[in-house]
Design a protein around this motif. Structure first.
Motif: not given
Length: 387
Positions: A247-258
């Motif tokens: 919720d809300g504007r901005g940058v999000y760092g989304i860490e993922l596993f392949e």
């Protein structure tokens, strides 16, 4: 449509570390001023921000002062107090982005995973931990090892403890020292991340980055990630689903596993610019820091197009104990075409503390990712820390 003008508004940032510093650097060319709040006098952002308020991240008087001097509040560290920011935002009328409700979700990893799972975002199997027996039961169900995580307060890998066997459960839980959760250990091909942005009425994603960690600390980011086209598109789909929960504007760092089977699983989320997005300063048309500036202000987002293949390597404190921060032997970095040095201005070097980073860019079709990675590692190895 509102006509935008510069000199523009002021952004108040809770936190004045390297992220606040690079945010202020990116905001200045847009005519946007930045004021930071940080408990460390002369914090890294102080040199480039308009001003610093010296106060703790949950200091109500300090945050109120920040809100009264800013057109919008944001944060560059999860230690910001969401309740204080929410209350002061209501009292002063200064909006907060991302919203304090998102910060509340992020603060507790168990809450975060539950909300994301409920929203259909793929996550590794997890459970709440109340005692060592819960860890042992998780090992029975998931197999060993499992990953024990502090639910609150952990970042940059802190609070994450691999548990290799049932015999290690007690010691692992004691080392976390607080509310905990446990996840199954993901058999992954690589760790990747999507830097994603929520604007006023638009969403943008940066090219997929491949991350190399050691001792739970990010060492390198490689772009483009060495993933298949199908896996890359799946990562973008998951990232967009994650943004639906935030919720809300901005940058999000989304860490993922392949995972080894090609599936994408969510690891963690940072509701702010992220270490794995530092490469965007040289590597894309618009950096993650300029995007965060634009997003929290409700301005149009910039292009996330890749300029060139890029590798980023962190400069970590290569010291045995805390000492005054200085860096030497940077001449090789400065003399290498396509290399860029970013020094964070921290006053003290500590073992494995993030002191800066180096980015190396190349020409597509001429420089291979492997060549860029080798160059980045050579440049990082040449740097020395001096007292």
């Amino acid at each position: 449509m509102t006509t935008l003008r510069t000199p523009g508004p002021t952004i108040g940032v809770v936190g004045g570390g390297q992220l606040g510093r690079m945010l202020a650097e990116a905001a200045a060319p847009l005519g946007v001023e930045v004021v930071v709040l940080d408990p460390t006098p002369d914090c890294p952002a102080a040199l480039v921000a308009r001003d610093q308020i010296v106060a703790d991240f949950d200091d109500e008087a300090g945050i109120r002062d920040l809100a009264e001097r800013a057109d919008v509040l944001t944060f560059e560290i999860e230690l910001a107090d969401q309740n204080v920011m929410d209350r002061i935002s209501e009292e002063t009328g200064t909006p907060v982005h991302p919203k304090p409700s998102t910060l509340e979700t992020i603060h507790d990893k168990l809450v975060q995973k539950r909300e994301l799972e409920d929203a259909g975002v793929p996550v590794p199997p997890f459970r709440k931990v109340d005692d060592a027996d819960d860890i042992r039961e998780a090992i029975d169900d998931y197999g060993a090892p499992v990953m024990l995580k502090a639910r609150t307060g952990g970042y940059d890998g802190r609070g994450n403890v691999p548990v290799e066997s049932k015999a290690d459960a007690e010691d692992a839980l004691e080392s976390v020292a607080g509310p905990a959760m446990v996840e199954s250990f993901v058999d992954f091909e690589r760790e990747v991340s999507v830097i994603a942005v929520k604007g006023d009425d638009e969403v943008a994603t940066f090219p997929l980055g491949e991350n190399v960690h050691e001792d739970e600390i990010l060492r390198e980011t490689i772009v483009p990630a060495r993933s298949s086209e199908a896996v890359t598109e799946r990562a973008y789909d998951v990232a967009r689903d994650v943004l639906e929960v935030m919720d809300g504007r901005g940058v999000y760092g989304i860490e993922l596993f392949e995972a080894t089977d090609g599936e994408i699983l969510l690891n963690e989320i940072a509701p702010r610019p992220h270490n794995s997005g530092h490469w965007t300063i040289e590597g894309t048309q618009t950096s993650q820091f300029e995007q965060h500036t634009r997003a929290v202000l409700g301005w149009p987002l910039g292009s996330t197009a890749l300029r060139s293949p890029t590798v980023m390597t962190n400069l970590l404190g290569d010291v045995d104990e805390e000492q005054p921060a200085a860096v030497g032997d940077i001449d090789e970095i400065l003399g290498t075409p396509g290399a860029a040095l970013h020094w964070y201005g921290k006053q003290q070097a500590r073992p494995l503390r993030k002191m800066g980073h180096v980015t190396v860019t190349g020409d597509e079709g001429t420089d291979s990712i492997d060549d860029l990675l080798e160059t980045a590692r050579e440049l990082e190895a040449a740097v020395t820390f001096q007292s």
